[in-house]
Scaffold this active site. Structure first.
Site, short mmCIF file in Angstrom:
data_model
loop_
_atom_site.label_atom_id
_atom_site.label_comp_id
_atom_site.label_asym_id
_atom_site.label_seq_id
_atom_site.Cartn_x
_atom_site.Cartn_y
_atom_site.Cartn_z
CD1 TRP A 258 44.89 29.99 39.79
CD2 TRP A 258 43.05 28.87 40.35
NE1 TRP A 258 43.84 30.86 39.73
CE2 TRP A 258 42.70 30.20 40.06
CE3 TRP A 258 42.04 27.97 40.71
CZ2 TRP A 258 41.38 30.66 40.14
CZ3 TRP A 258 40.73 28.43 40.79
CH2 TRP A 258 40.42 29.76 40.51
CG ASN B 232 43.47 33.52 37.57
OD1 ASN B 232 44.47 33.01 38.05
ND2 ASN B 232 43.22 34.80 37.71
CG ASP B 233 42.50 36.85 34.72
OD1 ASP B 233 41.73 36.09 35.29
OD2 ASP B 233 42.70 38.03 35.09
CD GLN C 287 47.69 36.46 36.35
OE1 GLN C 287 47.63 36.59 37.56
NE2 GLN C 287 48.70 36.93 35.63
CB SER D 293 45.60 40.07 34.06
OG SER D 293 45.23 38.77 34.43
NE ARG E 75 41.80 43.31 39.78
CZ ARG E 75 41.13 43.75 40.84
NH1 ARG E 75 41.64 44.67 41.62
NH2 ARG E 75 39.93 43.28 41.10
#
Ligand SMILES: *[C@@H]1O[C@H](CO)[C@@H](O)[C@H](O)[C@H]1NC(C)=O
Ligand SMILES: *[C@@H]1O[C@H](CO)[C@@H](O)[C@H](O)[C@H]1NC(C)=O
Ligand SMILES: *[C@@H]1O[C@H](CO)[C@@H](O)[C@H](O)[C@H]1NC(C)=O
Ligand SMILES: *[C@@H]1O[C@H](CO)[C@@H](O)[C@H](O)[C@H]1NC(C)=O
Ligand SMILES: *[C@@H]1O[C@H](CO)[C@@H](O)[C@H](O)[C@H]1NC(C)=O
Ligand SMILES: *[C@@H]1O[C@H](CO)[C@@H](O)[C@H](O)[C@H]1NC(C)=O
Length: 596
Positions: free
Chosen positions: A59, A61-62, A78, A123, A186
């Protein structure tokens, strides 16, 4: 790495599964680049991309903290080391590149380890401090599961790869302020210096039913004070994730550093919510510590987005090498979670199953981003470096596409291609009238998908298509007349993209703010096995989609141009290229191409 090699290695190596330790894989890891990843996946999978940024497995992400430092581009992201889904020990993986095209992976930069980030390193952004000193501000999930902001600095500034990062011992620098829940605080932005030389940074939040960018100030980058009011907030949004705030040049495609503030720039505020990246353009008034947008978010389909397909949590940075601003966005999958898990880690036992096809999330190609001449919206275009992968050009000029016609763009690898096409509409005044109650472009595209004949349109491309067109992804236009002149609609229709059923096949659509009586309608699509990134109107409207055809893979994929409107359109120019593979996070570093 071909499949037989994988088998060879695989026999003596217990492959990972969620949380289970990998044993005896040492012989697989090359020192330079691969310590951080534990397992191999075969390169020859129809959905694995060839020139988009993907980790070797699992996985992602950002995108985090992109920067240019001492001749090298850095991208953090991420990453879940334990599986194919988002997890509870997310970390900052790290890759570097000389050219934004080929990437090598480095050791993970930030791993959960301290009370202030023990439950994940989420992040954040890089700021380059005076003296060319990069620092990271990131969100830690602390021991109480609160979101806090932390600082990390490079261990060795003489190492252009910036491999090791030291977390500041005084972390956290910022904790959730009064009135803000611990899970709504965040994603700090890149910081900037005001005219008073004080540093400012914003953190994404949600409070009092408003999404917002909470403003902090600091003289030393360590002690931060919350300003009384947010830099901007809006009642029309959700919780702001990954805010981005940056200046853009007026009348120029050049980017500028985050601290530039003068009459030749305007400012952009981007926030990620409801699965999309929305932005507003406006004026940053330092005296008021306020961003004053030309218009607020509306919470409707009128809001501007970076991309009207799959694209989220993007981040920009100023590239001082070429004076431009570059952006990455996270491109999610359209597949079911069950399939992700199977593909992410079940590996060997499924490798004979044709459904065993890896389609992990990935990053968009890096895009240059700037303010359009009108000042009303941004424009994006793949960075020029991507063109270095072009091979095998095919060109077509002045080809009329009669009503109902279709022709194949042959001579290129249709599963991995870059195509630019310009459409001319000779009898524009015959465009059909647009019902003024049609305001949501995505709904129009869904109702009037590629199979519905109009007057001007649908015309465009059929990508990742089988020869009999049972599988096809249509990226197309329709042109209407309306009260306010011509309207150009751009759609991406995934309804027939795959014979597999368990996929998200949402139709995407947006208007392209161009006047087709003054300029041709252009489309560029970057096709890469399971992703199509499309740029309409020279980058004014972008739509990214993930598709997983069952049959139209590799050599079975075809590319067509089509016109299903009743009036003919002319392709005044078409250029298409096969795209070579980039070396992305290969084993053995940048120089070793044998394994990917
Ligand atoms: C890996 O390390 C070994 C021993 O430390 C060295 O001989 C070899 O050249 C290195 N390989 C690469 C690709 O750097
Ligand atoms: C810092 O990095 C440089 C360049 O890689 C290297 O030559 C030097 O030995 C490093 N210094 C330390 C203290 O590790
Ligand atoms: C931008 O260009 C337009 C048209 O060329 C001009 O009128 C305007 O003054 C320019 N704005 C700036 C800030 O340079
Ligand atoms: C990720 O993809 C799923 C399935 O297509 C979709 O429902 C979800 O909204 C996406 N999330 C983001 C952040 O794009
Ligand atoms: C416009 O669309 C609405 C809703 O679909 C419909 O009721 C109406 O009749 C349409 N008007 C025209 C002029 O076609
Ligand atoms: C073009 O229109 C015909 C008739 O409506 C339809 O059968 C066909 O699928 C359409 N072509 C595409 C590419 O959608």
């Amino acid at each position: 790495m071909d499949l037989s090699l994988l088998l060879l290695f695989g026999l003596s190596c217990i492959l990972l599964s969620n949380g289970i330790k990998v044993e005896d894989c040492d012989h697989l890891t090359d020192n330079t680049s691969f310590q951080s990843f534990q397992v191999l996946v075969p390169a020859e999978q129809p959905y694995r991309t060839a020139y988009h940024f993907q980790p070797p497995q699992n996985w992602l992400n950002d995108p985090n903290g992109p920067m240019y430092y001492e001749g090298i581009y850095h991208l953090f992201y991420q990453y879940n080391p334990h599986g194919a889904l988002f997890g509870d020990s997310m970390l900052w993986a790290h890759s570097a590149s000389y050219d934004l095209v080929n990437w090598f992976s480095l050791d993970h930069a930030l791993i959960p380890s301290e009370p202030f980030d023990i439950n994940s390193c989420w992040s954040g952004s890089v700021t380059i401090l005076p003296g060319n000193k990069p620092v990271i501000l990131y969100t830690g999930i602390d021991a109480n599961n609160n979101q806090v902001q932390n600082l990390a600095t490079p261990k060795n500034l003489s190492d252009p790869l910036l491999i090791e990062w030291i977390k500041y011992s005084g972390n956290p620098l910022m904790t959730p302020p009064d009135g803000v829940e611990g899970d709504n605080f965040r994603d700090p932005t890149t910081a900037w210096q005001g005219p008073d030389k004080t540093w400012r940074v914003v953190v994404g939040s949600w409070s009092n039913n408003q999404g917002m960018a909470i403003l902090y100030q600091s003289d030393d980058f360590v002690h931060w004070t919350k300003y009384q009011d947010p830099l901007y907030s809006s009642i029309k949004t959700g919780m702001w994730e990954c805010p981005d705030f940056f200046p853009v040049s007026i009348n120029s495609t050049n980017g500028v550093d985050a601290s530039v503030k003068n009459p030749s720039v305007r400012h952009v505020m981007k926030a990620s919510f409801n699965s999309h990246d929305y932005y507003i353009v406006g004026t940053y008034v330092t005296e008021l510590e306020k961003f004053l947008p030309d218009t607020d978010f509306t919470g409707t389909s009128l809001d501007l987005r970076y991309d009207y397909g799959k694209f989220y949590a993007s981040k920009t940075f100023f590239d001082s090498k070429k004076n431009r601003r570059i952006m990455w966005g996270w491109v999610n999958e359209s597949d079911s979670t069950e399939d992700d898990i199977e593909k992410g880690w079940s590996g060997l036992q499924k490798q004979t199953d044709p459904q065993w096809l890896l389609d992990n999330p990935l990053q968009s190609v890096p895009r240059q981003i700037w303010l359009d001449k009108t000042g009303k919206q941004l424009v994006q275009w793949p960075v020029e470096e991507i063109n270095s992968l072009r091979d095998n050009q095919v060109s077509i000029y002045g080809k009329q596409l009669e009503s109902g016609s279709i022709f194949e763009v042959s001579g290129i690898t249709a599963s991995r291609a870059d195509i630019e096409i310009m459409f001319e509409l000779p009898e524009l005044e015959e465009a059909e009238f647009m019902n003024s109650s049609w305001v949501d472009p995505q709904l129009i595209c869904d109702r009037e998908d590629a199979s519905v004949t109009g007057t001007f349109g649908p015309f465009g491309l059929l990508a990742l298509a089988t020869k009999d067109l049972t599988e096809q992804t249509a990226i197309f236009f329709r042109v209407f007349t309306g009260q306010k002149g011509y309207r150009v609609l751009m759609c991406s229709d995934q309804k027939r993209s795959s014979l597999r059923n368990e996929l998200d096949k949402t139709t995407y659509g947006a208007f392209v703010e161009i006047d087709p009586s003054q300029e041709m309608i252009s489309l560029r699509s970057l096709i890469d096995h399971s992703i199509i990134e499309s740029f309409g109107g020279n980058g004014k409207t972008c739509i990214t989609t993930r598709v997983y055809p069952k049959l139209a893979v590799n050599n079975e994929a075809h590319l067509y141009a089509f016109n299903n409107g009743t009036l003919s359109v002319t392709i005044s120019r078409l250029n298409a290229w096969s795209m070579n593979k980039a070396r992305i996070n290969c084993r053995g570093g940048l120089e070793n191409t044998a394994s990917c």
